[in-house]
Every structure is written in structure tokens, then in C-alpha cells.
Design an enzyme around this catalytic site. Structure first.
Site, mmCIF file in Angstrom:
data_model
loop_
_atom_site.group_PDB
_atom_site.id
_atom_site.type_symbol
_atom_site.label_atom_id
_atom_site.label_comp_id
_atom_site.label_asym_id
_atom_site.label_seq_id
_atom_site.Cartn_x
_atom_site.Cartn_y
_atom_site.Cartn_z
ATOM 1 N N ASP A 56 9.771 -9.594 -3.758
ATOM 2 C CA ASP A 56 9.211 -8.717 -2.730
ATOM 3 C C ASP A 56 8.696 -9.539 -1.553
ATOM 4 O O ASP A 56 7.807 -10.389 -1.732
ATOM 5 C CB ASP A 56 8.073 -7.909 -3.349
ATOM 6 C CG ASP A 56 7.676 -6.696 -2.529
ATOM 7 O OD1 ASP A 56 8.049 -6.635 -1.347
ATOM 8 O OD2 ASP A 56 6.999 -5.806 -3.068
ATOM 9 N N CYS A 94 10.319 -2.020 1.856
ATOM 10 C CA CYS A 94 10.458 -1.903 0.402
ATOM 11 C C CYS A 94 11.261 -0.699 -0.073
ATOM 12 O O CYS A 94 12.306 -0.846 -0.719
ATOM 13 C CB CYS A 94 9.076 -1.850 -0.230
ATOM 14 S SG CYS A 94 8.025 -3.254 0.141
ATOM 15 N N LYS A 148 7.718 -3.562 -9.992
ATOM 16 C CA LYS A 148 7.377 -2.638 -8.909
ATOM 17 C C LYS A 148 8.434 -1.543 -8.751
ATOM 18 O O LYS A 148 9.622 -1.827 -8.633
ATOM 19 C CB LYS A 148 7.228 -3.434 -7.612
ATOM 20 C CG LYS A 148 7.003 -2.580 -6.373
ATOM 21 C CD LYS A 148 6.769 -3.461 -5.158
ATOM 22 C CE LYS A 148 6.758 -2.652 -3.872
ATOM 23 N NZ LYS A 148 6.462 -3.476 -2.688
ATOM 24 N N HIS A 150 7.937 1.796 -6.481
ATOM 25 C CA HIS A 150 7.833 2.164 -5.064
ATOM 26 C C HIS A 150 8.916 3.142 -4.612
ATOM 27 O O HIS A 150 9.435 3.045 -3.505
ATOM 28 C CB HIS A 150 7.832 0.924 -4.170
ATOM 29 C CG HIS A 150 7.098 1.162 -2.880
ATOM 30 N ND1 HIS A 150 7.011 0.223 -1.881
ATOM 31 C CD2 HIS A 150 6.415 2.248 -2.421
ATOM 32 C CE1 HIS A 150 6.316 0.710 -0.871
ATOM 33 N NE2 HIS A 150 5.939 1.942 -1.180
#
Length: 570
Positions: A56, A94, A148, A150
Site C-alpha cells: 500500500d 486505494c 486490507k 477497503h
């Protein structure tokens, strides 16, 4: 080297690239094989185990093989022994990258073309999309996600375990504390965010997330029979996104680096490198390696204000300059036919969907509407990439450029709209593409500081840029005025794509999503069968005084948070 020698292409050179012979009103200009080539069939009798590793906010200049100041011996070795992707494109933030990875579709075809999904927004990856892990499950894969997400979580149907993963451990929001897993979306809007499956993992906090996620992957490998159902593991590291946190031992080798955020950031990258070493060691130890494919990818460009670097590329995270969308990527596998090389084949993050489905023995063309293409022959054998163009995005809700207009777009396209497309060697940007400087690595104390605006070349009122990114990868020589013929062609492509776009899904935030109303943790708040709270039409609302004050407090909160992170000495 002169500008002419870099970018002086004639109409005949365009013809040689087949651009003026294209049907500019047809879908993505690629060469699709009429039938599978038997030579491309993998020799392995069993579908491969697939490990997809995503970092990320890791910048283009934040890996050892691009910058020797960053110590990543494992990543360097895996890339050197595999295929390094040097024309690999992702999205600038993202949610868009993750949505395109899991659907194989551009943002304009999922309604996620604007910004990210906020924690309290009743939005998620569209439920009518068949995701990559769902396709792989249908092909007999055991699918697991760690890290993650998201991609929205306002109702349970949006959770990873409902979107194709047999198991999940990780965080649902975009940014959390690496130890406490506390996640804030503004002043007074904080909650715990670590989840095991569909429940809050209160008992697993306290361990550094890069280590926690790596240990989970190793346990998955240790518990699985390598001769049983093939594995798909999506390891989505939180690192190296802010907050800048990691154990001191990773920062110590960078103690002579004067810039504190850069020092911490570099330590976080080294922690990821060690984590990848531990994962690949487990692949060998438990018998998976010989029939495995490891893909490494970043999700967007780095943020120089938080220690990242995209040098020598232009721009940063959140922009459509190369520094925002050109990603780090490589493939490492014993199944590669031509290893130990650098590939300059054009690859986009949407291509992983059909590529991995094809590797798993599925028919990628069976899914209608994919924007990605099977690039395994290009990666494994060095063949020409089937991809000829990339739609970086069209965002009709982003602040329109003051100097843009339909007239400025030759009546073809409103250049006030933020959009970007690459076709062959050419890249076009319209509207406001985002911060466009070339920022050197933040090594000295206080940098980027004065460097931040040193090369600010954006002209007031300008809304169209054209670059030959093959000859000018740093986007220093704008060709828009010299090559209006190419500009018109690419504007026509934007207009074509825009006609295929679905409405933007960007609903207002729902106060019921506050963690305080959900036991102190971020998680689904919608009831089963509850009606959607908006009509599907995004609107720009006029801010009243209360909303303006709220926005000012939010900005002040994040500014203070960033200052604390930057000044926290090790």
C-alpha cells in the site's frame, strides 16, 4: 537529448503503430487470439497455487532494484529470478486499484470512478460483479484473504467472506494503527478495525500488522495439503501506508538517513521484504513452491509527504501522472518459461483477473464485460502484450478544471473533466490531473520542504496534456499543441469509453456507521433487506455554515495527526 528526438513522431509513424487504422469507436484496441494457442498451456498437471501480494502506497523509487538506498534483498531476488514488469500500471488511490484487481473492470464500469469508499458510506464493490476469488472458487480453489480490504462493508454482503474468500483476517477501512488497529475517519470518528471472518478480532490486537498477516499466511500454508485443492492467497499488506510505524530494528539500518519520515518509511519497506521472505520460505517448506505463481504489486504511487518516492517519475499518489499510476510489479514462478528478465509489455491491474483465471484452468472470456486481458504469454514467454491502451479513469465528480471546455476539446470532449488514457506510446490527460511536480527522494531533514514546489510547471488555465511516454517517461515534454491530431484521436477514445460508463456510486455518509453505535468497532450497520438510502444520483451539495465548520475541524484533525506522525522521532 532534444525534445524532437524524444517525441517527434510523424503521421507515418502513427500509421506504423496502426493507430490511424483503428476503429476508434470500438472497444479496447487489442489483439485477441481467436482460439487458445496450445503452446501456451502450462506443463503442470495441476492448477498452480497463486499468491498475490499487494503493498500500500509503495512508490516507484521505493524498492532496491530501482533505488539502492532501500534495502529489499528478498524482493530484488524474486524479481531478478522472475519477470520484472516495467510497464505495469495501477490506479492512483486505494479503492480503485483493489476494485479493478478483483473485477477485471475499469472504475467506470463499476461505479467507483470517484475517490475512495469512506468508512461510513453505504457503498461497496458492486454485488452483481463476480469477483476473482469467486471465479477461482468455482474452479476448485481454496481462497483466503489477509490484510486490507477497503472495498466497503456497510452490510454483510459486502464483506470479503461474502465476496469469494473462504477465510479473512484484516482491516476493512483504509488506514489503521499498526499495533492497536484503531482507525479514525475524523475527530471523534475512531473505532477498532481488525476482523476475523465476519467478527471483530478483539483478542488479536497489539501485534504489528505486517507480522500478524505474515503469520496468518504461514498458518494457512502449514494447514493445507499442497496436493489438495489449489490455493489462492491474497496478501494485502497495510504497509507502507501511514501512520509511519514499525519496530525499531527495521529502522536502525537507515539511521544515517536524515529525513525522519523517510527513515521510518524505509524501515517499513524492509519489514515487508522480510515478510515476503518468510512467505516464500513457507511455500518451499510446505511443498507449494514448485507449482506456485507469486505476483507482487503496489496499489498506487508513493506519497512524498509521508516518506515515499516516485522519482524520477512525475507526480504522486492521487494523481494521473506516471508517479501516481505506474506501479512496481513482478511475477516469480518456476512455471515461467522465460525467467530472469525485464518485461516492458504493457500490463494493467485489470489484467490479473483473466490472467489468473486462465492459469487456474478457466475461460476468462466467459465473463462478459472484462476490461482486462490474459497477459500470461507476454509475461511467461516474452510475447507481445495483447493490450494496446489503458483507460486510467474518467471522473465526472472531480473538481472541473477552470480552463477546460467542450470547445477546448474540439467539440469531442469536455476538457474540464478529469480523465486520462494511454494508447500505444501516447498518454493524454484532461481536466485537473493532480499535483504535477517531480519530487526528489525525501532524504534530507525537512524535505520535501522547498523541493515540493521547485518544478511546478502546471500552467494556469491549462486542461490538456499529451506525452509520448515511451520516449518521455518522465512527462517533461508536452506535445498537446504540436500534435492536435493525436489529441483528437485520444479525445475520441475518452468519448467512447464515457458512453459505456455506469453512474458514479458515491452516496453521502450514513451517521449510523459511527463505531460508537456498533460496539466501538468499524463494521456493517445495515440490516438484512434494508432499502438503499439514496437514489443512485450523486450530487454536489452546497455546504452550509455547519458543514463548512465540520470540514474545517476534520482538516485540522488530519493536519495535526500528520504532524504528530512526522515529528515522532525514533
Amino acid at each position: 537529448m532534444t525534445t524532437t528526438s524524444l517525441t517527434g513522431f510523424s503521421v507515418m509513424s502513427l500509421l506504423s503503430l496502426s493507430y490511424l487504422t483503428w476503429d476508434w469507436m470500438s472497444p479496447n484496441q487489442v489483439e485477441r487470439p481467436s482460439a487458445p494457442d496450445p503452446a501456451n498451456v502450462l506443463p503442470a498437471a495441476r492448477p498452480p497455487h497463486i499468491i498475490f501480494i499487494m503493498t500500500d502506497d509503495q512508490g516507484f523509487n521505493d524498492i532496491g532494484y530501482h533505488n539502492s538506498d532501500i534495502k529489499t534483498p528478498t524482493l530484488d531476488k524474486l524479481a531478478a529470478d522472475g519477470v520484472r514488469l516495467e510497464q505495469y500500471y495501477i490506479q492512483p488511490i486505494c479503492t480503485p486499484s483493489r476494485s479493478q484487481l478483483l473485477t477485471g473492470r475499469y472504475q467506470i464500469h463499476t461505479g467507483l470512478q470517484h475517490s475512495i469508499i469512506r468508512p461510513r458510506q453505504p457503498s461497496c464493490l458492486p454485488l452483481d460483479q463476480v469477483t476473482l476469488p469467486q471465479r477461482l472458487q468455482g474452479l476448485g480453489y481454496s481462497t483466503h484473504m489477509v490484510g486490507k480490504w477497503h472495498l466497503g462493508f456497510y452490510k454483510k454482503e459486502c464483506l470479503p467472506t461474502r465476496r469469494g474468500f473462504h477465510s479473512y483476517l484484516g482491516s476493512l477501512t483504509g488506514s489503521v494503527n499498526y499495533y492497536t488497529y484503531n482507525s479514525c475517519d475524523g475527530p471523534g470518528l475512531c473505532g477498532y478495525d481488525l476482523h476475523e471472518g465476519e467478527t471483530v478480532a478483539w483478542d488479536q490486537g497489539g501485534k504489528y500488522s505486517t507480522h500478524l498477516y505474515t503469520q496468518r499466511v504461514r498458518r494457512i500454508l502449514a494447514a493445507h495439503d499442497p496436493l489438495g485443492p489449489p490455493l489462492f492467497i491474497y496478501l494485502s499488506f497495510q504497509a507502507v501506508h501511514t501512520p509511519l510505524q514499525c519496530p525499531r530494528r527495521y529502522v536502525y539500518p537507515y539511521r544515517d538517513m536524515g529525513n525522519v519520515p523517510r527513515r521510518k518509511y524505509a524501515g517499513m519497506v524492509s519489514a515487508v521484504d522480510e515478510a515476503v521472505r518468510n512467505v516464500t520460505y513457507a511455500l518451499r517448506k510446505y511443498g507449494f513452491y514448485q507449482n506456485s505463481v507469486v505476483v507482487f504489486s503496489t496499489d498506487n504511487g508513493g506519497q512524498p509527504l509521508s516518506g515515499g518516492s516516485n522519482w524520477p517519475l512525475r507526480g504522486r499518489k492521487g494523481t494521473y501522472w506516471e508517479g501516481g499510476v505506474r506501479g512496481l510489479g513482478f511475477v516469480h514462478s518456476p512455471l515461467l518459461r522465460r525467467k530472469r528478465r525485464v518485461s516492458r509489455a504493457l500490463v494493467h491491474i485489470t489484467d490479473w483477473y483473466p490472467t489468473l483465471v486462465g492459469l487456474a484452468g478457466g475461460n476468462a472470456s466467459a465473463a462478459e464485460g472484462l476490461d482486462g486481458f490474459d497477459v500470461w504469454p507476454a509475461i511467461s514467454e516474452g510475447r507481445e502484450s495483447p493490450r494496446r491502451e489503458i483507460l486510467h479513469n474518467i471522473d465526472p465528480l472531480y473538481n472541473p478544471a477552470r480552463g477546460g471546455s467542450l470547445r477546448g476539446g474540439f467539440g469531442i470532449w469536455d476538457t474540464a473533466v478529469q480523465a486520462s488514457i494511454r494508447a500505444g506510446d501516447w498518454k493524454l490527460l484532461t481536466g485537473d490531473p493532480g499535483y504535477g511536480d517531480w519530487t526528489p527522494p525525501p532524504v534530507l531533514p525537512g524535505s520535501p520542504g522547498g523541493w515540493w514546489g521547485l518544478e511546478r510547471h502546471l500552467q494556469p488555465g491549462k486542461a490538456v496534456w499529451l506525452f509520448n511516454v515511451s520516449g518521455d517517461p518522465y512527462e517533461r515534454f508536452d506535445q498537446a499543441e504540436r500534435r492536435p491530431d493525436v489529441v483528437k484521436l485520444l479525445l475520441a477514445r475518452l468519448a467512447f469509453y464515457n458512453r459505456t460508463a455506469v453512474p458514479v456510486r458515491y452516496p453521502p455518509e450514513d451517521p449510523r456507521g459511527h463505531p460508537d453505535l456498533n460496539g466501538g468497532a468499524w463494521g456493517p450497520w445495515f440490516g438484512d433487506g434494508e432499502e438503499e438510502p439514496w437514489d443512485g444520483v450523486p450530487r454536489r451539495r452546497t455546504k452550509d455554515r455547519k458543514e463548512t465548520l465540520k470540514m474545517a475541524r476534520t482538516k485540522s484533525f488530519f493536519r495535526s495527526l500528520t504532524t504528530r506522525m512526522m515529528s515522532d522521532r525514533i
